[in-house]
Design an enzyme around this catalytic site. Structure first.
Site, mmCIF file in Angstrom:
data_model
loop_
_atom_site.group_PDB
_atom_site.id
_atom_site.type_symbol
_atom_site.label_atom_id
_atom_site.label_comp_id
_atom_site.label_asym_id
_atom_site.label_seq_id
_atom_site.Cartn_x
_atom_site.Cartn_y
_atom_site.Cartn_z
ATOM 1 N N TYR A 43 0.829 -1.193 0.000
ATOM 2 C CA TYR A 43 0.000 0.000 0.000
ATOM 3 C C TYR A 43 0.880 1.267 0.000
ATOM 4 O O TYR A 43 0.410 2.381 0.171
ATOM 5 C CB TYR A 43 -0.870 -0.086 1.254
ATOM 6 C CG TYR A 43 -1.905 0.967 1.426
ATOM 7 C CD1 TYR A 43 -2.719 1.356 0.373
ATOM 8 C CD2 TYR A 43 -2.100 1.559 2.663
ATOM 9 C CE1 TYR A 43 -3.681 2.316 0.558
ATOM 10 C CE2 TYR A 43 -3.067 2.523 2.860
ATOM 11 C CZ TYR A 43 -3.845 2.907 1.797
ATOM 12 O OH TYR A 43 -4.798 3.859 1.981
ATOM 13 N N TYR A 75 -10.794 -5.955 3.380
ATOM 14 C CA TYR A 75 -11.376 -6.292 4.686
ATOM 15 C C TYR A 75 -12.007 -7.685 4.770
ATOM 16 O O TYR A 75 -12.671 -7.993 5.767
ATOM 17 C CB TYR A 75 -12.438 -5.229 5.042
ATOM 18 C CG TYR A 75 -11.841 -3.917 5.515
ATOM 19 C CD1 TYR A 75 -11.026 -3.163 4.695
ATOM 20 C CD2 TYR A 75 -12.102 -3.440 6.796
ATOM 21 C CE1 TYR A 75 -10.485 -1.950 5.127
ATOM 22 C CE2 TYR A 75 -11.569 -2.233 7.241
ATOM 23 C CZ TYR A 75 -10.766 -1.501 6.401
ATOM 24 O OH TYR A 75 -10.232 -0.310 6.837
ATOM 25 N N HIS A 89 -14.167 4.667 8.766
ATOM 26 C CA HIS A 89 -13.037 5.006 7.883
ATOM 27 C C HIS A 89 -12.986 6.517 7.718
ATOM 28 O O HIS A 89 -14.025 7.181 7.806
ATOM 29 C CB HIS A 89 -13.237 4.334 6.520
ATOM 30 C CG HIS A 89 -11.962 4.167 5.753
ATOM 31 N ND1 HIS A 89 -11.322 5.221 5.140
ATOM 32 C CD2 HIS A 89 -11.188 3.075 5.530
ATOM 33 C CE1 HIS A 89 -10.223 4.772 4.561
ATOM 34 N NE2 HIS A 89 -10.105 3.475 4.778
ATOM 35 N N GLY A 90 -11.795 7.041 7.450
ATOM 36 C CA GLY A 90 -11.680 8.468 7.130
ATOM 37 C C GLY A 90 -12.388 8.740 5.801
ATOM 38 O O GLY A 90 -12.644 7.807 5.035
ATOM 39 N N ASP A 91 -12.650 10.009 5.495
ATOM 40 C CA ASP A 91 -13.418 10.298 4.279
ATOM 41 C C ASP A 91 -12.517 10.635 3.090
ATOM 42 O O ASP A 91 -12.900 11.347 2.178
ATOM 43 C CB ASP A 91 -14.400 11.453 4.543
ATOM 44 C CG ASP A 91 -13.656 12.740 4.908
ATOM 45 O OD1 ASP A 91 -12.448 12.671 5.205
ATOM 46 O OD2 ASP A 91 -14.288 13.808 4.894
ATOM 47 N N THR A 122 -9.125 15.219 9.864
ATOM 48 C CA THR A 122 -8.757 16.515 10.436
ATOM 49 C C THR A 122 -7.721 17.152 9.505
ATOM 50 O O THR A 122 -6.662 16.553 9.275
ATOM 51 C CB THR A 122 -8.076 16.306 11.815
ATOM 52 O OG1 THR A 122 -8.678 15.179 12.428
ATOM 53 C CG2 THR A 122 -8.111 17.527 12.674
ATOM 54 N N ASP A 204 26.928 1.649 -23.358
ATOM 55 C CA ASP A 204 26.959 0.992 -22.046
ATOM 56 C C ASP A 204 28.279 0.217 -21.891
ATOM 57 O O ASP A 204 28.296 -1.005 -21.920
ATOM 58 C CB ASP A 204 25.733 0.054 -21.972
ATOM 59 C CG ASP A 204 25.607 -0.676 -20.653
ATOM 60 O OD1 ASP A 204 26.208 -0.233 -19.652
ATOM 61 O OD2 ASP A 204 24.911 -1.710 -20.625
HETATM 62 C C1 SPV Z 1 21.306 -2.921 -17.265
HETATM 63 O O1 SPV Z 1 20.099 -2.632 -17.157
HETATM 64 O O2 SPV Z 1 22.173 -2.083 -17.429
HETATM 65 C C2 SPV Z 1 21.725 -4.316 -17.165
HETATM 66 C C3 SPV Z 1 20.785 -5.377 -17.539
HETATM 67 O O3 SPV Z 1 22.846 -4.549 -16.822
HETATM 68 S S1 SPV Z 1 21.109 -5.771 -19.194
HETATM 69 O O4 SPV Z 1 20.992 -4.563 -19.983
HETATM 70 O O5 SPV Z 1 20.111 -6.776 -19.590
HETATM 71 O O6 SPV Z 1 22.446 -6.318 -19.277
HETATM 72 MG MG MG Z 2 24.159 -2.910 -16.902
#
Ligand code: SPV
Ligand code: MG
Length: 431
Positions: A43, A75, A89-91, A122, A204
């Site tokens: 929640y 519930y 319950h609150g509103d 409140t 990357d």
């Molecule tokens: C990333 O999200 O950078 C990961 C996961 O290392 S993957 O891209 O699948 O290698």
């Molecule tokens: Mg990665």
């Protein structure tokens, strides 16, 4: 005397709660349910004190006759066991999750009898400030860091989603859906090296340096409270990794995942199409051990990511590495695959669970995306990371908007597909 019931989902008791109890007890004998940990988390109200402490807190309030633990936000169990005459319950019924709770209570009163009575909340700035301060506490590094280990104990499967900015952090923090009378949301955030780099227009390949990656963490942390799992790539040189561990801990990050590759790392989804070198078991184990030695808190987790399936080195190699890396101190094992079919991932999980029932297993179902969370959980997976979906959703939408403006020489045509400014600014909290 009528049986009156209300549920509390709070870590602090202030004047507003006392006023609420005073009003509720006027209707009869009052039982207060205290929402259990896992239900609070689902929640999006992470408990900062234990369930026993919360029960004691409520028990101490004058006018409360009995205190029980309510296990689910809905519930059903309460009506089956307690048959209350009145639920108070609150509103505050405005958001969809509150609406779902209201519908649930009303349908139960139709089935079992009883009625729902709202008591106005409140609205006092002093009390709102207290509630806000409680939330801020969750964002503090000391508290946030330990939150991943806590949720691992509370829930069979943790869902993490990729974030790469304050805005995506807010989406991970606040997105909540109600389906089949169940409220669901994400439990953690993944700061992906792929998305952090792509967002900056860079490959990357560990090119975006740690200072910049830490800046992304800070941006996310400033506006969220959920635990952060950081993609640490290879972890770099062991001599550098130990400093990274200390920095991440200090910031309040919960876990780092490092992969057993060496040299110029490329994204795993390239697999064997590019040259990638897997680290030796000895070197990588030493890196994990050095990281564990360097960490100062007990909360922080170092998770070892195994690339044997990506690099087609076989299941036995993956399992041998999992065994070695946990022996070196890894707090979890991430197993990755780029196959569409989840079979090799499931085989790994089943075989690893035979030798190790406890160490958390983490998976990233980007390629094998048809498998459900429930199936993964049955095979012993503890954390499921949706590693790149927010970035992939945003990119085509932005490109489409740019092309539409170029084609039409104005922005009117695309406007219907864009979020109204008013809606986007309500995402941002003001202090
Ligand atoms: C990333 O999200 O950078 C990961 C996961 O290392 S993957 O891209 O699948 O290698
Ligand atoms: Mg990665």
């Amino acid at each position: 005397m009528k049986k009156v019931y209300t549920c509390f989902c709070t870590d602090i008791i202030h004047e507003g709660h006392l006023h609420f109890i005073n009003e509720a007890r006027k209707y009869g004998e009052l039982t207060v349910g205290v929402l259990a940990d896992a239900a609070m988390v689902k929640y999006n109200r992470f408990p900062s004190i234990s369930i026993d402490e919360r029960v004691e807190l409520v028990r101490g309030i004058e006018g409360v006759s009995d205190v029980i633990v309510q296990n689910d936000i809905m519930y059903d169990e309460i009506f089956e066991k307690l048959h209350p005459d009145i639920v108070i319950h609150g509103d505050n019924w405005s958001d969809p999750s509150m609406q779902a709770i209201k519908n649930n209570i009303i349908s139960l009163t139709q089935k079992y009898g009883g009625e729902l009575i709202d008591i106005p909340y409140t609205h006092d700035p002093k009390l709102s400030k207290l509630d806000k301060q409680m939330r801020e506490k969750l964002a503090m590094p000391e508290f946030r860091r330990g939150r991943l280990r806590k949720v691992l104990k509370m829930m069979p499967l943790i869902k993490a989603i990729e974030v790469h900015s304050g805005l995506t952090g807010l989406i991970a923090e606040k997105t909540m859906v109600v389906e089949d009378e169940k409220i669901d949301q994400f439990d953690a955030m993944w700061i992906s090296s792929l998305c952090d780099s792509t967002e900056k227009g860079k490959p990357d390949i560990e090119l975006v340096d740690m200072t910049s990656r830490f800046r992304t963490i800070e941006d996310v942390m400033e506006v969220t409270t959920k635990p952060i799992i950081f993609d640490g790539d290879t972890g770099g040189l062991t001599e550098h990794f130990v400093y990274t561990v200390r920095s991440l801990e200090r910031m309040g990050v919960s876990a780092v995942i490092i992969e057993d590759k060496t040299g110029l790392k490329k994204n795993s989804l390239f697999g064997t199409e590019v040259e990638q070198t897997q680290d030796s078991i000895e070197n990588f184990s030493a890196k994990i051990a050095a990281g564990k030695q360097a960490q100062l808190s007990d909360d922080f987790m170092i998770i070892a990511r195994i690339e044997s399936l990506i690099l087609e080195r076989g299941m036995d190699d993956a399992l041998a590495r999992a065994k070695a890396f946990t022996s070196a101190g890894a707090d979890g094992i991430m197993i990755h695959s780029r196959k569409k079919d989840p079979d090799e991932i499931l085989e790994f999980c089943d075989r690893f669970r035979e030798i190790d029932p406890n160490t958390p297993i983490i998976v990233v179902p980007s390629s094998f995306n048809t498998i459900t969370e429930e199936e993964l959980s049955k095979h012993g997976v503890n954390i499921c990371i949706y590693a790149n979906q927010l970035l992939r959703a945003a990119f085509p939408a932005m490109k489409n908007a740019a092309e539409s403006i170029l084609r039409n020489h104005r922005a009117a045509e695309i406007d219907g597909e864009l979020m109204p400014i008013k809606q986007i600014i309500t995402l941002i909290d003001e202090l």
